[in-house]
Design an enzyme around this catalytic site. Structure first.
Site, PDB file in Angstrom:
ATOM      1  N   SER A 115       0.824  -1.197   0.000  1.00  0.00           N
ATOM      2  CA  SER A 115       0.000   0.000   0.000  1.00  0.00           C
ATOM      3  C   SER A 115       0.872   1.267   0.000  1.00  0.00           C
ATOM      4  CB  SER A 115      -0.959  -0.046   1.196  1.00  0.00           C
ATOM      5  OG  SER A 115      -1.986   0.904   1.074  1.00  0.00           O
ATOM      6  N   ASP A 169     -10.086  -4.622  -4.264  1.00  0.00           N
ATOM      7  CA  ASP A 169      -9.445  -3.662  -3.368  1.00  0.00           C
ATOM      8  C   ASP A 169     -10.257  -2.364  -3.318  1.00  0.00           C
ATOM      9  OD1 ASP A 169      -7.767  -1.846  -2.048  1.00  0.00           O
ATOM     10  OD2 ASP A 169      -5.951  -2.765  -2.860  1.00  0.00           O
ATOM     11  N   HIS A 200      -8.018  -5.389   0.035  1.00  0.00           N
ATOM     12  CA  HIS A 200      -6.742  -4.687   0.279  1.00  0.00           C
ATOM     13  C   HIS A 200      -5.952  -5.504   1.297  1.00  0.00           C
ATOM     14  CE1 HIS A 200      -4.199  -1.169  -0.088  1.00  0.00           C
ATOM     15  NE2 HIS A 200      -4.167  -0.999   1.229  1.00  0.00           N
TER      16      HIS A 200
END
Length: 219
Positions: A115, A169, A200
Site C-alpha cells: 500500500s 481492493d 486490500h
C-alpha cells in the site's frame, strides 16, 4: 535514520529485503508474512522492517499515526504530499546505503512494500543511484507518476518489478494499480503483474508468486 526491526536468517547476510508497511501499521506488520518466504537457496538474508514516522493523516481526520506521507484525498493522485514522499524517500535511501556499508551489494538489495509501502518502494527504487536487485509492490501505486520517468536514475532504468493487487481492493482500486503497471512498462521496466481474488490485503498465492520472483531475480 528510521527505527527498524531486523531479522537475519544466518550470520553475514549478503542479501537484504527492506520491507515497508502500510498506513497506520508498523514494521512488525510483515514479519510473519516474510517468515513464510522460502529463500534458503539465496543464502543468509537480512530482513529490515522500518517503522514509518508518526504524522497527521488528512483523510483520517488528522489523526497522528505511522505514515510514510500524508493522504489528502481518497483518489490518491490529486494533491499528493510531495514533501512527505520525498522525505521518506530520502530516509529509505539511507537504509539502502547502510546495507551497502554493511557489505551487501546494491544488486542484492530488494525493496518491497504494501500500500503506502508499495508507493514508497517505487518512489525510492526508481531514483536510487545504484542498480538494485528489484522492487516488489503489493496493493499500491506509482506516486508522482508524471515525474517518475524524468527523475529515475540511469542505474535503475531497467529495474525488474513485481506488482500484485487485489481485484476487490476498495482502498487502492485495481485500476490504479494497473495504471501504474502500464506506466512502468511504458518506461521500459520488466513488470511481472498478478491480481488476486482478495480485497486490500495479501494472500498465500501472492506470497508464493513473490517467493518465485525473488528466487528468479536473486538466484
Amino acid at each position: 535514520m528510521l527505527e527498524t526491526h531486523e531479522i537475519e536468517t544466518a550470520p553475514n547476510p549478503r542479501t537484504t529485503l527492506i520491507v515497508l508497511h502500510g498506513l497506520g501499521a508498523d514494521g512488525y506488520d510483515f514479519v510473519s508474512i516474510c517468515g513464510e518466504l522460502k529463500l534458503a537457496a539465496l543464502g543468509p538474508i537480512r530482513y529490515v522492517f522500518p517503522h514509518a514516522p508518526q504524522r497527521p493523516v488528512t483523510i483520517n481526520n488528522g489523526y497522528v499515526m505511522r505514515a510514510w506521507y500524508d493522504i489528502r484525498v481518497t483518489d490518491l493522485v490529486r494533491e499528493e504530499d510531495e514533501g512527505g514522499l520525498r522525505e521518506s524517500q530520502q530516509q529509505i535511501a539511507e537504509l539502502i546505503a547502510r546495507e551497502r556499508e554493511r557489505g551487501v551489494p546494491a544488486e542484492r538489495i530488494v525493496v518491497m512494500g504494501f500500500s503506502q509501502g508499495c508507493a514508497m518502494t517505487l518512489m525510492t527504487a526508481l531514483r536510487y543511484p545504484e542498480r538494485l536487485g528489484g522492487a516488489v509492490g503489493m496493493s499500491g501505486y506509482l506516486p508522482l507518476a508524471s515525474l517518475a520517468a524524468a527523475e529515475r536514475s540511469a542505474a535503475n532504468a531497467d529495474l525488474p518489478i513485481f506488482l500484485g493487487h487485489g481485484r476487490q481492493d476498495p482502498v487502492v482500486p485495481l485500476a490504479r494499480g494497473a495504471a501504474s503497471r502500464d506506466a512502468l512498462r511504458g518506461m521500459g521496466h520488466d513488470v511481472e503483474w498478478h491480481d488476486y481474488p482478495m480485497p486490500h490485503s495479501v494472500c498465500a498465492e501472492e506470497i508464493a508468486d513473490i517467493n518465485a520472483w525473488l528466487l528468479k531475480q536473486l538466484g
